[in-house]
Scaffold this active site. Structure first.
Site, mmCIF file in Angstrom:
data_model
loop_
_atom_site.group_PDB
_atom_site.id
_atom_site.type_symbol
_atom_site.label_atom_id
_atom_site.label_comp_id
_atom_site.label_asym_id
_atom_site.label_seq_id
_atom_site.Cartn_x
_atom_site.Cartn_y
_atom_site.Cartn_z
ATOM 1 N N ARG A 1 0.844 -1.189 0.000
ATOM 2 C CA ARG A 1 0.000 0.000 0.000
ATOM 3 C C ARG A 1 0.882 1.242 0.000
ATOM 4 N NH1 ARG A 1 -1.783 0.853 4.348
ATOM 5 N NH2 ARG A 1 -1.220 -0.941 5.600
ATOM 6 N N TYR B 1 -1.691 -3.616 -6.839
ATOM 7 C CA TYR B 1 -1.400 -4.438 -5.652
ATOM 8 C C TYR B 1 -2.391 -4.251 -4.508
ATOM 9 C CZ TYR B 1 1.589 -7.481 -2.950
ATOM 10 O OH TYR B 1 2.086 -8.564 -2.266
ATOM 11 N N LYS C 1 -9.584 -1.968 1.843
ATOM 12 C CA LYS C 1 -9.229 -0.799 2.660
ATOM 13 C C LYS C 1 -9.992 0.449 2.202
ATOM 14 C CE LYS C 1 -6.208 -3.315 4.801
ATOM 15 N NZ LYS C 1 -6.460 -3.773 6.162
ATOM 16 N N HIS D 1 -10.747 -1.803 11.636
ATOM 17 C CA HIS D 1 -9.654 -2.675 11.188
ATOM 18 C C HIS D 1 -9.453 -3.770 12.242
ATOM 19 C CE1 HIS D 1 -5.169 -2.860 9.769
ATOM 20 N NE2 HIS D 1 -5.914 -3.695 9.087
ATOM 21 N N SER E 1 -1.306 -3.332 10.600
ATOM 22 C CA SER E 1 -1.040 -4.314 9.551
ATOM 23 C C SER E 1 0.186 -5.165 9.887
ATOM 24 C CB SER E 1 -0.784 -3.589 8.233
ATOM 25 O OG SER E 1 -1.855 -2.719 7.968
ATOM 26 N N CYS F 1 0.726 -7.486 12.128
ATOM 27 C CA CYS F 1 1.039 -7.722 13.550
ATOM 28 C C CYS F 1 0.385 -9.015 14.030
ATOM 29 C CB CYS F 1 0.550 -6.569 14.411
ATOM 30 S SG CYS F 1 1.565 -5.105 14.296
ATOM 31 N N ASP G 1 -9.618 -9.298 9.305
ATOM 32 C CA ASP G 1 -9.085 -7.963 8.995
ATOM 33 C C ASP G 1 -10.050 -6.809 9.253
ATOM 34 O OD1 ASP G 1 -6.883 -6.426 8.064
ATOM 35 O OD2 ASP G 1 -7.831 -6.176 6.115
ATOM 36 N N ARG H 1 1.680 -12.142 -0.381
ATOM 37 C CA ARG H 1 0.347 -12.438 0.147
ATOM 38 C C ARG H 1 -0.250 -13.701 -0.455
ATOM 39 N NH1 ARG H 1 -1.986 -8.380 3.718
ATOM 40 N NH2 ARG H 1 -0.480 -6.706 3.743
#
Ligand code: OXD
Ligand code: MN
Length: 602
Positions: free
Chosen positions: A72, A211, A220, A240, A262, A264, A287, A379
């Site tokens: 991102r 991406y 998002k 989130h 993100s 974690c 998420d 990913r």
């Protein structure tokens, strides 16, 4: 095809965009298996997809992105609200009219020689009162197949939409194909990448990147940035957060949501394999959570997504066996390494690396190579329904009732393993205080401590100061007894040698157990200056190799560190001018007073 569209808004928007972007063809996605296979075949033909070994990884593909398009891009993500104040100091604001003029230039002819895919998608169970519909127009077949996994997508959504309104998501890789020109495997335009959000019009314009969150606009852009503004207006929450159901050995079940920045370990926690006998964790989402109060005064959550877009490196049979079982087939891998057997590999997937592989850039790789085989933000895109620990209520249109809210960050020092807020207001303050060491999920330096309130820093579509007030206001919509209890956790505390003290992963159930038992106040806790801390004997350490000293270190509260923490929070809040709620200043003052032993108002 276009003529058959029933929704007049969609028809005219599509005509307007086609006129601007000038695609060669328009294709309306029906979401069928046949269509998915045809698009995958197309992506194979264009070398975007490498088919994986059918035996080892059935019906799965590897994609390698352009090396400049791997995460991102927060510095190129904009909130185009009418005034800068509405976007707030933590967002990049652009004047909506100026930005529109720029976007019209960028998008003019940008889809030449390409197909425009029309992707109708529902965020949330189709027809749920908590769900919202979006349409993404994109010139990327890669985006179309990923959206098929990540959302409820296709003809049924158009039917559900009827003549209703929807969130408009426009995406282009920003590489028009002139006649006779050949394409590349991963077209993108990194120099000109822009991801612009118009909260007032519920629309997103994304240009130049293929991406993840830059391009799969349901995630998002819609489910967090646009939805957070919708939620503020209509008294709900777009967060989130992962959603899990936890069942104790007596068969009692409670649902929790948890916010972490993100990369974690949200996906790991969402599919946690409990190390304590009789305890079970089931996954609703990893998420994003959309939450609303039900008529009974409880907060209900749905997962707006239908798939996982998980970080691959670090995912292993130790850290997250259920994620590996989920992506065993029907999955898309992006920027991981390829083994000689045509299967995927990434750092830590196996205890021993393969003797040779092809790295994410397509170059030969061996364990001696002085670089990672998979990109750190590589990913897997994989369907939720394949998760072996999927919660039976994952698709329930009513959502699941939430008993507790957990905030976490990646902190080597200061923050204890777990503590509980004194009440909702204090809990909202804890959410606002989250700071975390940065990861590879966003472009930039890794390991730098940054404030990330509610893990929403890159995802809040409006002024973060108003967002804090919205959370406080939500707390007035129910009674204290029915509001979820609020907790903070930190799996990442390190010892003097720099080693993690807490084993994490499946052992985190020991922390969830304490939280589970605190929700109904089945066990006592100690009032401390920062919140309720566990009595150490209530953290179930049966069978765990953890010394008393180490357990104590996990809960040590250093007054000087915490005074510094309060100082940092005050500085952070000062950027919001009059925006942060007064109660935050009260919370800060009380925290300082408690730390100095000056206050007895606990
Ligand atoms: C994600 C992120 O991809 O938070 O989920 O970056
Ligand atoms: Mn995320």
């Amino acid at each position: 095809m276009v003529e058959q569209l029933q929704n007049l808004r969609l028809k005219s928007w599509l005509a307007e965009i086609a006129d601007l972007c000038k695609p060669e063809k328009i294709y309306i996605c029906d979401g069928s298996d046949r269509e998915y296979d045809e698009l995958c075949a197309l992506l194979e033909a264009s070398k975007t997809f490498i088919p994986l070994n059918q035996e080892k990884r059935p019906h799965s593909f590897l994609a390698r992105s352009d090396a400049r398009d791997v995460a991102r891009v927060e510095e190129r993500t904009f909130i185009c609200s009418p005034t800068e104040k509405e976007a707030g100091p933590t967002n990049n604001w652009r004047d909506p009219i100026e930005m529109r003029a720029e976007l019209l230039q960028l998008f003019d002819g940008c889809m030449k020689g390409r197909t425009l895919y029309v992707i109708p998608f529902s965020m949330g169970p189709l027809g749920s009162e908590l769900a919202e519909i979006g349409i993404e127009l994109t010139d990327s077949a890669y985006v179309a197949v990923n959206m098929r996994i990540m959302t409820r997508m296709g003809a049924a959504v158009l039917e559900q939409l009827g003549d209703g309104d929807f969130v408009k998501c426009l995406h282009s890789v920003g590489v028009p194909l002139e006649e006779g020109a050949s394409d590349v495997a991963w077209p993108c335009n990194p120099e000109k990448t822009v991801i612009a959000h118009y909260p007032q019009h519920s629309s997103v314009w994304s240009y130049g990147s293929g991406y993840g969150g830059n391009a799969l606009l349901g995630k998002k852009c819609f489910a967090l940035r646009i939805a957070s503004t919708m939620a503020q207006k209509n008294h709900w929450l777009a967060e989130h957060m992962l959603i899990v159901g936890v069942t104790n050995p007596e068969g009692e079940k409670k649902y929790f949501v948890a916010a972490f920045p993100s990369a974690c370990g949200k996906t790991n926690m969402a599919m946690l394999e409990a190390s304590l006998p009789g305890w079970k964790v089931e996954c609703v989402g990893d998420d994003i959570a959309w939450m609303k109060f039900g008529d009974d005064g409880r907060l209900y959550a749905i997962n707006p997504e239908a798939g996982f877009f998980g970080v691959a490196p670090g995912t292993s049979m130790k850290s997250n066996p259920n994620a590996l079982r989920t992506c065993a087939s029907n999955s898309i891998f992006t920027n991981v390494a390829l083994t000689p057997e045509q299967d995927v590999w990434w750092e830590k997937l196996t205890p021993e690396p393969p003797a040779t592989a092809t790295d994410w850039l397509g170059n030969p790789w061996t364990p001696e190579s002085a670089r990672a085989a998979a990109h750190p933000n590589s990913r897997f895109t994989t369907p939720l329904e394949q998760c072996p620990v999927l919660d039976p209520a994952w698709n329930d249109p009513a959502g699941v009732p939430i008993s507790g809210i957990i905030f976490g960050g990646r902190r080597s020092h200061t923050i204890p393993l777990v503590y509980q807020s004194f009440n909702w207001q204090h809990g909202v303050f804890l959410g606002a205080s989250v700071s975390s060491e940065t990861t590879a999920a966003m472009k930039g330096v890794v390991g730098k401590l940054r404030h990330d309130p509610f893990a929403m820093l890159p995802f809040c579509g409006y002024n973060m100061g108003d967002y804090f007030s919205h959370w406080l206001e939500m707390g007035t919509r129910s009674t204290a007894a029915k509001l979820p209890k609020i907790f903070a956790v930190n799996w990442f505390k390190k010892d003097a040698e720099g080693r993690f003290i807490w084993p994490g992963f499946g052992e985190n159930i020991r922390v969830l157990k304490w939280i589970f038992e605190r929700v109904d106040e089945d066990i006592e806790a100690q009032k401390s200056p920062i919140g309720y801390l566990p009595n150490l004997e209530d953290i179930d350490c049966t069978g765990l190799q953890l010394s008393k000293q180490a357990l104590g270190d996990l809960f040590a509260i250093e007054q000087s560190d915490w005074l510094q923490e309060a100082e940092g929070m005050q500085d952070y809040l000062s950027q919001f001018g009059e925006q942060p709620p007064d109660s935050f200043h009260e919370e800060l003052a009380q925290l300082r007073a408690r730390l100095k032993g000056e206050e007895s108002s606990l």
